[in-house]
Design a protein around this motif. Structure first.
Motif, PDB file in Angstrom:
ATOM      1  N   MET A   1     -33.439 125.535   0.259  1.00  0.00           N
ATOM      2  CA  MET A   1     -34.503 124.512   0.129  1.00  0.00           C
ATOM      3  C   MET A   1     -34.966 124.529  -1.321  1.00  0.00           C
ATOM      4  O   MET A   1     -35.913 125.241  -1.664  1.00  0.00           O
ATOM      5  N   MET A   2     -34.305 123.765  -2.196  1.00  0.00           N
ATOM      6  CA  MET A   2     -34.633 123.896  -3.620  1.00  0.00           C
ATOM      7  C   MET A   2     -36.028 123.408  -3.959  1.00  0.00           C
ATOM      8  O   MET A   2     -36.518 123.616  -5.063  1.00  0.00           O
ATOM      9  N   ASP A   3     -36.708 122.743  -3.030  1.00  0.00           N
ATOM     10  CA  ASP A   3     -38.091 122.365  -3.355  1.00  0.00           C
ATOM     11  C   ASP A   3     -39.065 123.406  -2.824  1.00  0.00           C
ATOM     12  O   ASP A   3     -40.276 123.219  -2.853  1.00  0.00           O
ATOM     13  N   GLY A   4     -38.542 124.528  -2.329  1.00  0.00           N
ATOM     14  CA  GLY A   4     -39.411 125.606  -1.870  1.00  0.00           C
ATOM     15  C   GLY A   4     -39.950 125.373  -0.469  1.00  0.00           C
ATOM     16  O   GLY A   4     -40.710 126.181   0.044  1.00  0.00           O
ATOM     17  N   PHE A   6     -39.892 125.250   3.571  1.00  0.00           N
ATOM     18  CA  PHE A   6     -39.353 126.297   4.434  1.00  0.00           C
ATOM     19  C   PHE A   6     -38.339 125.758   5.423  1.00  0.00           C
ATOM     20  O   PHE A   6     -38.489 124.651   5.929  1.00  0.00           O
ATOM     21  N   PRO A   7     -37.287 126.533   5.705  1.00  0.00           N
ATOM     22  CA  PRO A   7     -36.340 126.152   6.760  1.00  0.00           C
ATOM     23  C   PRO A   7     -37.040 126.260   8.117  1.00  0.00           C
ATOM     24  O   PRO A   7     -38.042 126.966   8.241  1.00  0.00           O
ATOM     25  N   PRO A   8     -36.546 125.533   9.126  1.00  0.00           N
ATOM     26  CA  PRO A   8     -37.151 125.670  10.459  1.00  0.00           C
ATOM     27  C   PRO A   8     -37.002 127.110  10.941  1.00  0.00           C
ATOM     28  O   PRO A   8     -36.022 127.783  10.596  1.00  0.00           O
TER      29      PRO A   8
ATOM     30  N   VAL B 123     -35.933 133.805  -2.752  1.00  0.00           N
ATOM     31  CA  VAL B 123     -37.179 133.826  -3.526  1.00  0.00           C
ATOM     32  C   VAL B 123     -38.278 133.092  -2.767  1.00  0.00           C
ATOM     33  O   VAL B 123     -39.394 133.596  -2.612  1.00  0.00           O
ATOM     34  N   ALA B 124     -37.959 131.899  -2.245  1.00  0.00           N
ATOM     35  CA  ALA B 124     -38.965 131.090  -1.536  1.00  0.00           C
ATOM     36  C   ALA B 124     -39.440 131.770  -0.253  1.00  0.00           C
ATOM     37  O   ALA B 124     -40.535 131.484   0.232  1.00  0.00           O
ATOM     38  N   SER B 125     -38.647 132.695   0.271  1.00  0.00           N
ATOM     39  CA  SER B 125     -39.047 133.370   1.518  1.00  0.00           C
ATOM     40  C   SER B 125     -40.163 134.386   1.270  1.00  0.00           C
ATOM     41  O   SER B 125     -40.839 134.825   2.202  1.00  0.00           O
ATOM     42  N   GLY B 126     -40.353 134.767   0.016  1.00  0.00           N
ATOM     43  CA  GLY B 126     -41.403 135.741  -0.294  1.00  0.00           C
ATOM     44  C   GLY B 126     -41.022 137.171   0.066  1.00  0.00           C
ATOM     45  O   GLY B 126     -41.799 138.099  -0.171  1.00  0.00           O
ATOM     46  N   GLN B 127     -39.834 137.359   0.620  1.00  0.00           N
ATOM     47  CA  GLN B 127     -39.364 138.730   0.903  1.00  0.00           C
ATOM     48  C   GLN B 127     -39.299 139.517  -0.391  1.00  0.00           C
ATOM     49  O   GLN B 127     -38.917 138.976  -1.433  1.00  0.00           O
ATOM     50  N   GLY B 128     -39.637 140.784  -0.316  1.00  0.00           N
ATOM     51  CA  GLY B 128     -39.422 141.652  -1.465  1.00  0.00           C
ATOM     52  C   GLY B 128     -40.497 141.574  -2.529  1.00  0.00           C
ATOM     53  O   GLY B 128     -40.451 142.313  -3.510  1.00  0.00           O
ATOM     54  N   VAL B 129     -41.464 140.664  -2.350  1.00  0.00           N
ATOM     55  CA  VAL B 129     -42.581 140.591  -3.305  1.00  0.00           C
ATOM     56  C   VAL B 129     -43.357 141.912  -3.248  1.00  0.00           C
ATOM     57  O   VAL B 129     -43.558 142.476  -2.169  1.00  0.00           O
ATOM     58  N   LEU B 130     -43.772 142.417  -4.392  1.00  0.00           N
ATOM     59  CA  LEU B 130     -44.511 143.681  -4.433  1.00  0.00           C
ATOM     60  C   LEU B 130     -45.844 143.545  -3.688  1.00  0.00           C
ATOM     61  O   LEU B 130     -46.574 142.565  -3.913  1.00  0.00           O
ATOM     62  N   PRO B 131     -46.190 144.521  -2.836  1.00  0.00           N
ATOM     63  CA  PRO B 131     -47.495 144.442  -2.165  1.00  0.00           C
ATOM     64  C   PRO B 131     -48.655 144.255  -3.144  1.00  0.00           C
ATOM     65  O   PRO B 131     -49.576 143.485  -2.872  1.00  0.00           O
TER      66      PRO B 131
END
Lengths: 258, 258
Positions: A1-4, A6-8, B123-131
């Motif tokens: 999703m290049m616009d950031g 979210f996927p379903p 990146v957009a999933s926010g996984q792995g972002v530092l607490p």
């Protein structure tokens, strides 16, 4: 999703809840992997390798955490309809704030502050606390204020892992630091007897109420969040006072001495 | 106060408000002393001394900040009664989220993510972002949601100091990193033209509304708070990826690659 965007979400597959024993083991595994007894700052502190100023920085910043615990517990009680649960929870606030005459955990922490050469009023003022400590601790108070009661109780279960670190700390501090004696360490000694009661209640409550796989996931996520709150405080302490990158406005050695 | 209770507040002496010019100078001095362009991570990044994984860690964590800016602005607008002020503020959300067809700042940030070899969806999933990054950024969103409007607007004024750091960044990244070109850096180039409009409005609004010494103090404190939010993100990045103390659950090099 290049616009950031979210996927379903993936189709939720309905899963069996873990048994009580298996779920408790899952919670304990989170502590084994993520509790802050694994952080290098604690090895340094308990091993006698912290400088007096590193110990002072720890006392100043950890005070902020201590000072917010009764506020966290009041935020929890403010959302509890069951008088029995509120009554049970009340002792946590009493333990920290004390009762008329009898000192509580916060007063005992300030006794430790004085023992390491700090002005207790300076420590109690919260001046010089690392911003990262404030952000982490305030995230915890807000989590307990905002999230479902199950998540809020589960986030307190890091207490399960505390007695060992407190025992190690008493032993390590007594062995390595001149300021350490039964008076200056009374906070930790007292927690050794207080914590198990809170843990027994909180753990049983979570095991009773996390009766679906989804609730078990939420409780595990809440405990994981809390380990992040504790760990990030030590990371900030390490960066500022072991590595020496003190952020603007934070305590600098020499400030706040008795 | 050995029980940690607070002393009575000092008698407030009523003071003169600073002149507009003197108050603006006070705000600018906060940036000069505390803005994150002074953090060693930026010298390292702009000087070409960051490893590819340090750059990736910065992109992943800074994404979390970017992603919360429109939520912060929506939280602000949700409390503004004046349609003219909401209308003025709306462009900040449009700048980040884009309008139908036109990409916004978040999409441009994910273009940078792809350019440094990361999977934009990771990146957009926010996984792995530092607490610590989450705690700081969420503290900012909540500050804007909870505090007086003056404090909320004042906390946005770190934008006053952003054009210089963006210009330095474009120049430094183009000179030192193969991934850097006008496409991958379009986020920063665009901010160079967007930010001044927001700053001019926000600064004038704060200078107009901070018409007492107490309000000027509150606005200065809000801007100081915001510099802490930015600084602590770089401290966390430095500790985890320059010093190599990656906290449990945070991104580790090799994860999330395109």
């Amino acid at each position: 999703m290049m616009d950031g965007s979210f996927p379903p979400p993936p189709k939720a597959r309905s899963r069996e809840a873990l048994t009580r024993e298996a779920f408790e083991a899952r919670l304990r595994a989170i502590g084994a992997a993520r509790y802050h007894d694994r952080h290098p700052f604690h090895a340094r502190l308990h091993g006698g390798r912290c400088s007096p100023d590193e110990v002072r920085a720890w006392v100043i910043n950890r005070w902020f955490y201590q000072s917010r615990i009764p506020m966290k517990d009041a935020a929890f009680m403010s959302r509890v309809e069951d008088p029995a649960l509120r009554r049970e929870w009340r002792s946590r606030i009493e333990n920290h704030d004390g009762s008329d005459g009898a000192p509580g955990g916060i007063a005992r922490w300030l006794t430790l502050a004085r023992a390491v050469g700090l002005d207790p009023d300076y420590v109690a003022s919260g001046q010089g606390v690392l911003p990262a400590t404030r952000f982490a601790v305030e995230a915890y108070v807000r989590f307990v204020r905002d999230m479902p009661l199950l998540d809020a109780v589960a986030s307190s279960l890091t207490e399960m892992f505390a007695p060992k670190i407190h025992a190690d700390r008493i032993e390590g501090l007594l062995r390595h630091y001149p300021f350490a004696d039964e008076t200056s360490l009374s906070y930790f000694r007292t927690r050794l007897s207080e914590a198990p009661k809170d843990v027994a209640f909180g753990l049983a409550w979570v095991l009773d109420h996390a009766d679906t796989a989804e609730k078990q996931d939420a409780a595990a996520a809440a405990l994981t969040f809390k380990t992040d709150v504790l760990w990030s405080q030590l990371d900030a302490l390490w960066g500022a006072y072991v590595e020496g990158r003190v952020p603007p406005g934070a305590w600098t050695p020499g400030e706040g001495l008795a």
